[in-house]
Design an enzyme around this catalytic site. Structure first.
Site, PDB file in Angstrom:
ATOM      1  N   HIS A   7      -4.078 -13.961   8.024  1.00  0.00           N
ATOM      2  CA  HIS A   7      -2.843 -13.954   8.809  1.00  0.00           C
ATOM      3  C   HIS A   7      -2.889 -12.856   9.865  1.00  0.00           C
ATOM      4  O   HIS A   7      -2.136 -11.881   9.795  1.00  0.00           O
ATOM      5  CB  HIS A   7      -1.626 -13.749   7.908  1.00  0.00           C
ATOM      6  N   PRO A  57       0.816  -1.198   0.000  1.00  0.00           N
ATOM      7  CA  PRO A  57       0.000   0.000   0.000  1.00  0.00           C
ATOM      8  C   PRO A  57       0.854   1.254   0.000  1.00  0.00           C
ATOM      9  O   PRO A  57       1.780   1.374   0.793  1.00  0.00           O
ATOM     10  CB  PRO A  57      -0.796  -0.098   1.294  1.00  0.00           C
ATOM     11  N   GLU A  58       0.527   2.148  -0.890  1.00  0.00           N
ATOM     12  CA  GLU A  58       1.141   3.464  -0.916  1.00  0.00           C
ATOM     13  C   GLU A  58       0.074   4.457  -0.453  1.00  0.00           C
ATOM     14  O   GLU A  58      -0.966   4.034   0.054  1.00  0.00           O
ATOM     15  CB  GLU A  58       1.642   3.781  -2.335  1.00  0.00           C
ATOM     16  N   ARG A  93       3.090 -11.140   5.062  1.00  0.00           N
ATOM     17  CA  ARG A  93       4.561 -11.159   5.088  1.00  0.00           C
ATOM     18  C   ARG A  93       5.156 -10.577   6.374  1.00  0.00           C
ATOM     19  O   ARG A  93       6.353 -10.689   6.593  1.00  0.00           O
ATOM     20  CB  ARG A  93       5.096 -10.415   3.867  1.00  0.00           C
TER      21      ARG A  93
END
Length: 284
Positions: free
Chosen positions: A94, A2-3, A112
DNA sequence: AGTGTATCCTGCAGGC
DNA sequence: TGCCTGCAGGATACAC
């Protein structure tokens, strides 16, 4: 992943669900997502009320009645509001941190685990806030300022744009897209960028970020907004992820190069390289 | 000081 | 089917 536009879209979806809620307790499933021990984190957020939900750079910021929760989404992080609206988003796969609220809960989900959740006091937050460059969609970001600072750097323009201390919220996708819009090769050194080009880059950054916010962000693979929906701007990218496909402006094939350990996409015709030698020749 | 590289982590796509 | 490699939207600790 995400930016700025993805974080902004997420924030807009979360705001109505979260403002006014109180944090009953936090559960830490993956301690490596924190920078302090879980117990210390839980103690800092327990019983706090969420007064506002905002964004700074790529971070989601929960303003509490006492303190601030700063959530860096990393590459794959997102926030799932559960039991807070008419429909729940998809179930988190997750979960790293769960905030149990007076009504519903908020789950920070991150495959991640490059993301980070912090609970800061107001002083610490002010310090952190000061490390970020200007917000590109505000008046604090001007063409002149961009030129003066970029022109002093020997970094490749794409790398310079990724540095959050220089401009807040720009990541690899939008850095590449902004360079395309300005006709600047992503590997050109900042020092070779003229005032006119910096003005075009300023417009390119604003244009692409603004359009992406309107489109609800870009989903390449993982990004989801607060409803679990994808971002539509992926269909409007000019160069990112379009290796070997025709340039939208001139039809030449888009190329991919790697520097700074990351892919950069550009059109070799619309964004010619100007190296130090060419720059010296042009200046004389 | 300012730049460039390697690394954290998991999942997925493509080649064999 | 399965194994291997490479790649991913970020940030940072190091080396030079």
């Amino acid at each position: 992943m995400p930016e700025l536009p993805e974080a902004e879209t997420l924030v807009r979806g979360l705001r109505p669900a979260l403002v006014g809620r109180s944090i009953v307790q936090a559960r830490v499933h993956k301690p490596d997502i924190l920078r302090v021990r879980p117990r210390r984190f839980r103690d800092r957020v327990r019983g706090r009320r969420i007064e506002a939900v905002g964004r700074r750079a790529k971070n989601v910021v929960l303003l509490l009645d006492d303190g601030v929760i700063v959530i860096n989404l990393g590459m794959t992080g997102w926030l799932a509001p559960l039991g807070l609206g008419p429909h729940d988003p998809p179930r988190p796969t997750h979960p790293a941190v769960t905030f149990r609220l007076d009504t519903g809960r908020l789950v920070f989900d991150d495959v991640r685990r490059f993301g980070c959740v912090e609970a800061l006091d107001p002083g610490e937050w002010a310090e952190r806030d000061a490390t970020f460059g200007p917000e590109p969609l505000t008046d604090a970001f001007t063409p002149d300022d961009l030129f003066e600072r970029l022109h002093r750097s020997r970094s490749p323009v794409r790398s310079w744009l990724l540095d959050q201390r220089k401009v807040a919220g720009v990541g690899n996708i939008y850095a590449c897209e902004a360079c395309f819009r300005a006709g600047i090769h992503p590997a050109r050194r900042g020092v070779t960028v003229t005032r006119d080009e910096a003005t075009a880059l300023h417009a390119g950054i604003r244009g692409v970020l603004g359009a992406a916010v309107e489109a609800g962000g870009t989903t390449i693979r993982d990004y989801r907004n607060a409803d679990g929906a994808s971002g539509e701007f992926v269909h409007r990218l000019d160069v990112y992820g379009r290796e070997e496909q025709p340039c939208h402006r001139c039809d030449d094939a888009v190329e991919r190069i790697v520097f700074g350990n990351r892919s950069a996409f550009f059109c070799p015709s619309c964004q010619p390289m100007i190296d130090d030698a060419a720059w010296a020749a042009r200046a004389s």
